[in-house]
Design an enzyme around this catalytic site. Structure first.
Site, PDB file in Angstrom:
ATOM      1  N   ASP A 190       0.836  -1.196   0.000  1.00  0.00           N
ATOM      2  CA  ASP A 190       0.000   0.000   0.000  1.00  0.00           C
ATOM      3  C   ASP A 190       0.873   1.249   0.000  1.00  0.00           C
ATOM      4  OD1 ASP A 190      -2.945   1.084   0.749  1.00  0.00           O
ATOM      5  OD2 ASP A 190      -1.452   2.244   1.849  1.00  0.00           O
ATOM      6  N   TYR A 240       3.118   9.930  -0.345  1.00  0.00           N
ATOM      7  CA  TYR A 240       4.248   9.456   0.465  1.00  0.00           C
ATOM      8  C   TYR A 240       5.598   9.776  -0.186  1.00  0.00           C
ATOM      9  CZ  TYR A 240       0.432   6.543   2.323  1.00  0.00           C
ATOM     10  OH  TYR A 240      -0.757   6.086   2.829  1.00  0.00           O
ATOM     11  N   LYS A 288      -2.768   6.001  -4.437  1.00  0.00           N
ATOM     12  CA  LYS A 288      -3.870   6.911  -4.101  1.00  0.00           C
ATOM     13  C   LYS A 288      -3.704   8.250  -4.804  1.00  0.00           C
ATOM     14  CE  LYS A 288      -3.745   4.833   0.503  1.00  0.00           C
ATOM     15  NZ  LYS A 288      -2.338   4.501   0.629  1.00  0.00           N
ATOM     16  N   HIS A 303      -7.809   9.681  -2.035  1.00  0.00           N
ATOM     17  CA  HIS A 303      -7.253   9.821  -0.691  1.00  0.00           C
ATOM     18  C   HIS A 303      -8.222  10.519   0.272  1.00  0.00           C
ATOM     19  CE1 HIS A 303      -2.867   9.492   0.782  1.00  0.00           C
ATOM     20  NE2 HIS A 303      -3.673   9.352   1.813  1.00  0.00           N
TER      21      HIS A 303
END
Length: 297
Positions: A50, A55, A84, A117
């Site tokens: 994931d 990130y 996402k 998200h």
């Protein structure tokens, strides 16, 4: 090594491994670490990875996956990869380019699951699925009302397969879980260990979930770590659970979650630990009209 991770079927016919490896990394040095730990995770049997554009480590995670495909540990179809769409790319014309950008960084042809998200429109996401860039599409951080709005949309082509939300013993999301099950939407838990990682979001005095006395007593009873009990609790409820660690020993240990079960009266005891506590209240979005956490669930 063959993965022993079980899977749950999604409402579009694909299936998702119930235990996923979380890759969220805050600082730059952790991004490098996330590449190594993802390789270890795949080596020990994790098949569900994931990640997210937010990130900022999709390049590293992609390298880890590709290197494990190249060395013969896995085939592409063995890996279930989630990315996402971040809030800066919600305008319909930005959705596909955003996904294509992720795929370029990852060096992959498609993602297995693409999530919104934070709550917005699903239309452009449907096109990504139609184009084969995402096998499945889902949402993240949606409350019941927001899910309902999507499900009742005229001309909805692809129902979201899942809703990824913060979920742990102190925020067990039982009402949202019941609603999702009723509508054939899988709940995916992040922060399943009641993580303290959102240091910038929470007070110093926020309770550390893994120190909870009830949880620790139960861990002794089952001769497991509190973390394993907390993960097992989610799996028993039919929740897909993400576990993040940079520590090889813990990454290996997390897979032991399939080696035992919790008795139903112990599940009940754990249910009662709920205190509606968010480690990630997302206060930076509070002023947004679609802020999801003002509703009860």
């Amino acid at each position: 090594m063959n993965s022993k991770i079980q899977k749950i079927e999604l409402n579009d016919g694909h299936s998702i491994p119930v235990l996923g490896f979380g890759t969220y990394a805050t600082e730059e040095h952790l991004r490098k670490k996330s590449m190594e730990s993802t390789k270890i995770a795949i080596d020990v049997g994790f098949r569900h990875i994931d990640c997210s554009h937010l990130y900022q480590n999709e390049e590293e995670i992609g390298q880890a996956i590709v290197s494990k495909i190249e060395d013969g540990t896995v085939k592409r179809e063995d890996i279930f990869y989630t990315s996402k769409l971040w809030s800066t790319s919600h305008r319909p014309e930005l959705v596909r380019p955003s996904l294509e950008n992720s795929l370029r960084k990852l060096n992959l042809d498609y993602v297995d699951l693409y999530l919104i998200h934070f709550p917005v429109s699903l239309k452009a996401m449907e096109k990504c699925k139609d184009a084969g860039l995402a096998k499945s599409i889902g949402v993240s951080n949606f409350n019941r009302r927001q899910l309902e709005r999507i499900l009742n949309k005229p001309g909805l082509k692809h129902r979201p397969v899942c809703n990824q939300v913060e979920c742990h013993l102190y925020l067990n999301q039982s009402k949202l879980l019941a609603y999702c099950k009723m509508n054939d939407i899988v709940l995916v838990a992040y922060g399943a260990l009641g993580t303290q990682r959102y240091k910038y979001c929470i007070n110093e005095d926020t309770p550390v979930l893994l120190d909870d006395p009830v949880l620790c007593t139960m861990a002794k009873k089952y001769k497991r770590t509190p973390a394993l009990i907390a993960l097992r609790y989610q799996l028993e409820r039919g929740i897909v659970t993400l576990a993040k660690s940079f520590n090889e020993e813990r990454i290996r240990e997390n897979l032991q979650v399939f080696d035992f079960q919790l008795a139903s009266d112990d599940m009940e005891i754990l249910d009662n630990l709920d205190r509606n506590l968010r480690y990630f209240p997302a206060n930076m979005f509070k002023a947004h009209p679609n802020f999801p956490f003002s509703d009860e669930y």
